[in-house]
Design a protein around this motif. Sequence first.
Motif, mmCIF file in Angstrom:
data_model
loop_
_atom_site.group_PDB
_atom_site.id
_atom_site.type_symbol
_atom_site.label_atom_id
_atom_site.label_comp_id
_atom_site.label_asym_id
_atom_site.label_seq_id
_atom_site.Cartn_x
_atom_site.Cartn_y
_atom_site.Cartn_z
ATOM 1 N N SER A 1 -0.072 1.342 -2.294
ATOM 2 C CA SER A 1 -0.327 0.440 -1.175
ATOM 3 C C SER A 1 -0.544 -0.987 -1.658
ATOM 4 C CB SER A 1 -1.551 0.923 -0.387
ATOM 5 O OG SER A 1 -1.834 0.070 0.701
ATOM 6 N N ILE A 2 -1.227 -1.132 -2.778
ATOM 7 C CA ILE A 2 -1.451 -2.471 -3.355
ATOM 8 C C ILE A 2 -0.128 -3.098 -3.766
ATOM 9 C CG2 ILE A 2 -2.471 -3.713 -5.306
ATOM 10 C CD1 ILE A 2 -4.741 -1.620 -5.237
ATOM 11 N N GLU B 1 -9.003 -11.703 -4.802
ATOM 12 C CA GLU B 1 -8.244 -10.557 -5.306
ATOM 13 C C GLU B 1 -7.972 -10.697 -6.815
ATOM 14 O OE1 GLU B 1 -7.417 -11.959 -2.266
ATOM 15 O OE2 GLU B 1 -8.400 -10.263 -1.270
ATOM 16 N N ASN C 1 -0.750 -4.739 -0.107
ATOM 17 C CA ASN C 1 -2.107 -4.591 0.419
ATOM 18 C C ASN C 1 -3.118 -4.935 -0.675
ATOM 19 O OD1 ASN C 1 -4.291 -3.979 1.990
ATOM 20 N ND2 ASN C 1 -3.985 -1.762 1.964
ATOM 21 N N LYS D 1 0.338 -3.279 9.812
ATOM 22 C CA LYS D 1 -0.373 -4.146 8.875
ATOM 23 C C LYS D 1 -1.829 -4.381 9.282
ATOM 24 C CE LYS D 1 3.682 -6.658 7.190
ATOM 25 N NZ LYS D 1 4.332 -7.999 7.052
ATOM 26 N N LEU E 1 -2.425 4.066 5.384
ATOM 27 C CA LEU E 1 -2.036 2.908 4.585
ATOM 28 C C LEU E 1 -0.522 2.715 4.545
ATOM 29 C CD1 LEU E 1 -4.492 3.373 1.558
ATOM 30 C CD2 LEU E 1 -4.705 1.771 3.486
ATOM 31 N N HIS E 2 0.241 3.750 4.813
ATOM 32 C CA HIS E 2 1.698 3.653 4.683
ATOM 33 C C HIS E 2 2.412 3.931 6.005
ATOM 34 C CE1 HIS E 2 1.323 3.413 0.309
ATOM 35 N NE2 HIS E 2 0.485 4.435 0.365
ATOM 36 N N CYS F 1 -3.756 -1.307 8.613
ATOM 37 C CA CYS F 1 -3.862 -1.148 7.163
ATOM 38 C C CYS F 1 -4.909 -2.098 6.582
ATOM 39 C CB CYS F 1 -2.502 -1.398 6.517
ATOM 40 S SG CYS F 1 -2.465 -1.155 4.739
ATOM 41 N N ARG F 2 -4.938 -3.337 7.070
ATOM 42 C CA ARG F 2 -5.908 -4.320 6.578
ATOM 43 C C ARG F 2 -7.331 -3.893 6.900
ATOM 44 N NH1 ARG F 2 -8.733 -8.594 8.313
ATOM 45 N NH2 ARG F 2 -8.033 -8.295 10.463
ATOM 46 N N SER G 1 -8.374 -0.997 4.777
ATOM 47 C CA SER G 1 -8.678 -1.403 3.403
ATOM 48 C C SER G 1 -10.103 -1.941 3.293
ATOM 49 C CB SER G 1 -7.675 -2.470 2.940
ATOM 50 O OG SER G 1 -6.368 -1.963 2.977
#
Length: 580
Positions: A173-174, A214, A178, A142, A137-138, A145-146, A149
């Motif tokens: 991460s949020i 979200e 994210n 991107k 995640l870090h 990471c997406r 998630s």
Amino acid sequence: MHQLFRLVLGQKDLSRAGDLFSLDDSEIEGSLTEALEQIKIISSSSDYQTNNNDQAVVEICITRITTAIRETESIEKHAKALVGLWDSCLEHNLRPSGKDEDTPHAKIASDIMSCILQNYNRPPVMALAIPIAVKFLHRGNKELCRNMSNYLSLAAITKADLLADHTEVIVKSILQGNAMLLRVLPAVYDKQPQPINRHLTELLALMSQLEQPEQYHLLRLLHVAAKRKQPEVVQKCIPFLIGHLKDSTHNDVILSILIEIAGYEPVALNSFLPMLKEIAERFPYLIGQTARIYGAVGHVDEERARSCLPFLVSQLASMEHSFHHILLLEIKSITDTFSSILGPQSRDIFRMSNSFTAIAKLLTRQLETTKARSDRRKPSTEIEFLEKLEEANLTVDENEDHEKLQVKIQAFEDKINAEGSTPGSIRRYSLDQISKEERKDIRFNRSKSLALHTALTNDLSSEDGEVVESGDTRASISLSEIDPLGQGHDRSPFKGDTDGSQLINSSVSHPSIIHIESENLPETVKENYQEETPDTTSRPVEYHDKLYLHLKENLSKVKAYAVEMGKKIPVPDQCTIEGK
């Protein structure tokens, strides 16, 4: 390891790599773990990122391996080697070198991720994979990471406890953008609330930047947090929620959270009641939820109860039928908790009619009355009885002295005892001698006299023979109790002389029950009334005796008049109670 795998990976022979797809899945399944370990060695070499041949061989072999694992459903057997290769990718650069161009190790990580995390419903696999997954995640990719998630959100559905240990990493991460991981937080909150609570203010600040899905998951998180009854969370949540109430997209969800808070911290919502009132008037479909919050605050103490009731009562008179039962339940719950607000009239008011508008009027009137009387002593039983009759729209003198009433009753009883039994007479009792069953009869007979009064009034107020109803009168009389007046045009309204005498005797035993204003009487009765009625203050017993005798002598006329009124005032065949 299968011979073809040994040839392709050992000699890095790209020309033979395609032949792997000609082999049966079951034929190579036993060699997959060894093949994965060999790929890890190749991808970890120093020249791998610049060696296009090696990269192509590895990509083809990984595709063939993951396909065979899916087809043979052998993920648990090879998960350790697969996760080991996945973990080795973290040691290399994963950031895209150009626009939309993944690094060689990012491609390996992406292929393995889809193979592993598609098995989110297999706890042994997730136990190995999730500690590695959250590390991606870090790492600055991107797209990776997406996708990660998405898979972690699925894993949170079935195995949230595995993600709970990594809550801090997920929250960070949020906050870095994210937002998709917001759907994970409601699942892990119960197991790890502290990391989320520490960053709750920062999470709430993201609301305006989020997409609608979200935003919904953030509100779900607040709902879960509200259920834990943590004061510091409530303090942060309420101003935020109130500030977003005007958003029609989520205001129903927000009110559900506020209802949860109102269940254990109603005082915290007291200062926000004006805003809730405004929202209820602006969005009428939210009145049910708003009423529950008002009801919760109204239970705190009598002062707040008196401030909440006027809003609930006003909505009872104006809202559509689907919300009436909710409003009425909240009003009754408050008035039952603080019985001094309505006093003994509470039960009569709620039973008096199925007209919610009429109940609202009666409640409003009673609230105003009790507010004015808040510092006065509680009235006696007899005065309360007279006040109930006043609520039923009969003309009752509220200031009639209790002692005078007792004197009248005693004098009447003495006179009856002196007269002895008369033909067709029925036993009459003082107030103190009435049993429970006879009290029910008196209430029923009171309804008959109410019906008679209504019939007289309606007949005189109608110019063309049609009945003109008064809203208050209609609300105060139960149609089922007027039933004897109209169960057919050929039926006697009082079921014979006995019931008729019961009506008159009940009225005589309680001097204030029948008190019809002279201007509303028929002319024949009015003349006799004026000729035969002496001063009620100086000679109360004689007045009632003469009225009793007059009605008794003219009972046939009264019956005939009641039958005629029964033709004009239809009685429903069946009455039902609507709502829960």
